[in-house]
Design a protein around this motif. Structure first.
Motif, PDB file in Angstrom:
ATOM      1  N   MET A  32       0.142  -3.746   5.806  1.00  0.00           N
ATOM      2  CA  MET A  32      -1.114  -3.266   5.388  1.00  0.00           C
ATOM      3  C   MET A  32      -1.779  -3.812   4.476  1.00  0.00           C
ATOM      4  SD  MET A  32      -2.314  -1.165   7.369  1.00  0.00           S
ATOM      5  CE  MET A  32      -1.337  -0.732   8.984  1.00  0.00           C
ATOM      6  N   ILE A  33      -0.842  -4.595   3.623  1.00  0.00           N
ATOM      7  CA  ILE A  33      -1.579  -5.426   2.425  1.00  0.00           C
ATOM      8  C   ILE A  33      -2.464  -6.477   3.236  1.00  0.00           C
ATOM      9  CG2 ILE A  33      -0.966  -6.930   0.783  1.00  0.00           C
ATOM     10  CD1 ILE A  33      -0.318  -4.278  -0.352  1.00  0.00           C
ATOM     11  N   ASP A  34      -2.112  -7.064   4.217  1.00  0.00           N
ATOM     12  CA  ASP A  34      -3.043  -8.023   4.774  1.00  0.00           C
ATOM     13  C   ASP A  34      -4.327  -7.610   4.832  1.00  0.00           C
ATOM     14  OD1 ASP A  34      -3.035 -10.753   5.422  1.00  0.00           O
ATOM     15  OD2 ASP A  34      -3.204  -9.981   7.572  1.00  0.00           O
ATOM     16  N   ARG A  35      -4.415  -6.206   5.688  1.00  0.00           N
ATOM     17  CA  ARG A  35      -5.634  -5.845   5.750  1.00  0.00           C
ATOM     18  C   ARG A  35      -6.627  -5.652   4.534  1.00  0.00           C
ATOM     19  NH1 ARG A  35      -7.810  -1.141   9.087  1.00  0.00           N
ATOM     20  NH2 ARG A  35      -5.789  -0.993  10.597  1.00  0.00           N
ATOM     21  N   TYR A  36      -6.095  -5.439   3.510  1.00  0.00           N
ATOM     22  CA  TYR A  36      -6.802  -5.143   2.331  1.00  0.00           C
ATOM     23  C   TYR A  36      -6.841  -6.299   1.224  1.00  0.00           C
ATOM     24  CZ  TYR A  36      -6.271  -0.356   4.166  1.00  0.00           C
ATOM     25  OH  TYR A  36      -6.559   0.676   4.866  1.00  0.00           O
TER      26      TYR A  36
END
Ligand SMILES: [Zn+2]
Length: 340
Positions: free
Chosen positions: A1-5
């Motif tokens: 999910m870090i990649d999304r943001y």
């Protein structure tokens, strides 16, 4: 999910810490028109953990030029804005909680609707509900971001209880009906709510993260002229809301109920209403329940409740002595019609 943001985490103003705070935040967006669509889109994509979107209307063709969440198919399916918005936004970000609520926000339900939220966002098109939001915000110490857009311009302001002046400090009283232009009378171009909704979204992120540099005052922008102004605002010592007098939340300013014992019925009276067009009301209610009417009365049946409405504005709930139910049904079906 870090990649999304990852691209917004790169900002030193946000970072991983800020992103975590956004993910743990809960916001309520009231109104899903031009402003609400932009705010919801921005905050869903930014990863705000819990987003409630409230709107009472069905999508119409004259919404599409500025309400970016909706399309022609939604209109063919006669979808309420809150339902369509929830469906579209869930496809954008399935890692957060998104809830669309089809409701008319009023003094009866607002405190329940905003309970537990960290922030309220104003995507409304009417001043009445803003005074309500302001009272609920002050009473429950929930900050809110005011926004309004019409014609080619718009404005926004942050209201943080205990830290900034409130909405009523700046706008002391409710304007008379018809005095303020609306999108229906003055028109609006899309970029006006796009800009204001974007500013509201940035302020929302800043407030949720706890940034120090939040905007204090009113920002006024005209997208046609390409101008922007900032105004300082100050608290008013005689502001009722700031003194804890939440007039707009108080039921005595609104409708009254009376039990008609002999008839096993409850009567509802709204002092603001002097007459009703049964024909118009019938057209509005037809999609919500069973309607029959003549010149004298309109009979409306919904969820096994039988409601009789008179042209002088009197409303009677049959076969019940439950005043709070009568009030709730009145607000839900008849008062919402006055506002529609
Ligand atoms: Zn105030």
């Amino acid at each position: 999910m870090i990649d999304r943001y990852s691209r917004q985490i790169l900002l030193p103003q946000i970072g991983e810490e800020g992103q975590k705070k956004l993910g743990n935040s809960s916001v309520v967006i009231i109104g899903c028109g031009g402003l609400g669509c932009i705010i919801a889109t921005s905050l869903v994509r930014a990863g705000v953990g819990k987003i409630k979107l409230i709107d009472r209307d069905i999508i119409e063709y004259h919404n599409l030029h500025r309400q970016i969440l909706f399309n022609e198919e939604d209109i063919k399916n006669q979808l309420p804005k809150a339902v369509a918005a929830e469906r579209h936004l869930k496809k954008v970000n399935s890692s957060i909680e998104i809830e669309g609520v089809v409701a008319d926000v009023n003094y009866f339900n607002i405190e329940k609707l905003v309970a537990g939220a960290d922030l309220i966002l104003d995507g409304l098109d009417n001043p009445e509900t803003r005074f309500l939001i302001n009272d609920a915000s002050a009473k429950h110490k929930i900050p809110w971001v005011y926004g309004a857009a019409i014609s080619t311009s718009g404005m926004t302001m942050n209201i943080i209880p205990g830290k900034t002046p409130c909405f009523r400090c700046v706008f002391p009283s409710l304007p008379l009906p018809g005095v303020i232009p609306t999108c229906d009378t003055a028109g609006v171009i899309g970029p006006a709510p796009f800009i204001i909704g974007s500013l509201q979204s940035v302020e929302a992120m800043k407030i949720l993260i706890g940034a120090k540099e939040i905007n204090r005052g009113v920002i006024l922008i005209d997208v046609w002229e390409g101008t922007s102004h900032r105004f300082k605002v100050s608290s008013r010592p005689d502001c009722p809301t700031c003194q804890g007098n939440y007039e707009f939340l108080q039921v005595q300013f609104g409708i009254r109920t009376t039990i008609l014992c002999g008839q096993n019925s409850v009567q509802v009276l709204d002092p603001k209403v002097e007459s009703l067009s049964l024909e118009k009301l019938a057209t509005y209610l037809k999609s919500l329940g069973e309607v029959s009417y003549d010149e004298a009365t309109l009979r409306f049946t919904v969820d096994n409740h039988e409601i009789v409405i008179f042209p002088d504005g009197r409303v009677i709930l049959k076969n019940s002595l439950d005043e709070s139910l009568a009030r709730e049904l009145y607000v839900k079906y008849i008062e919402s019609h006055h506002n529609s």
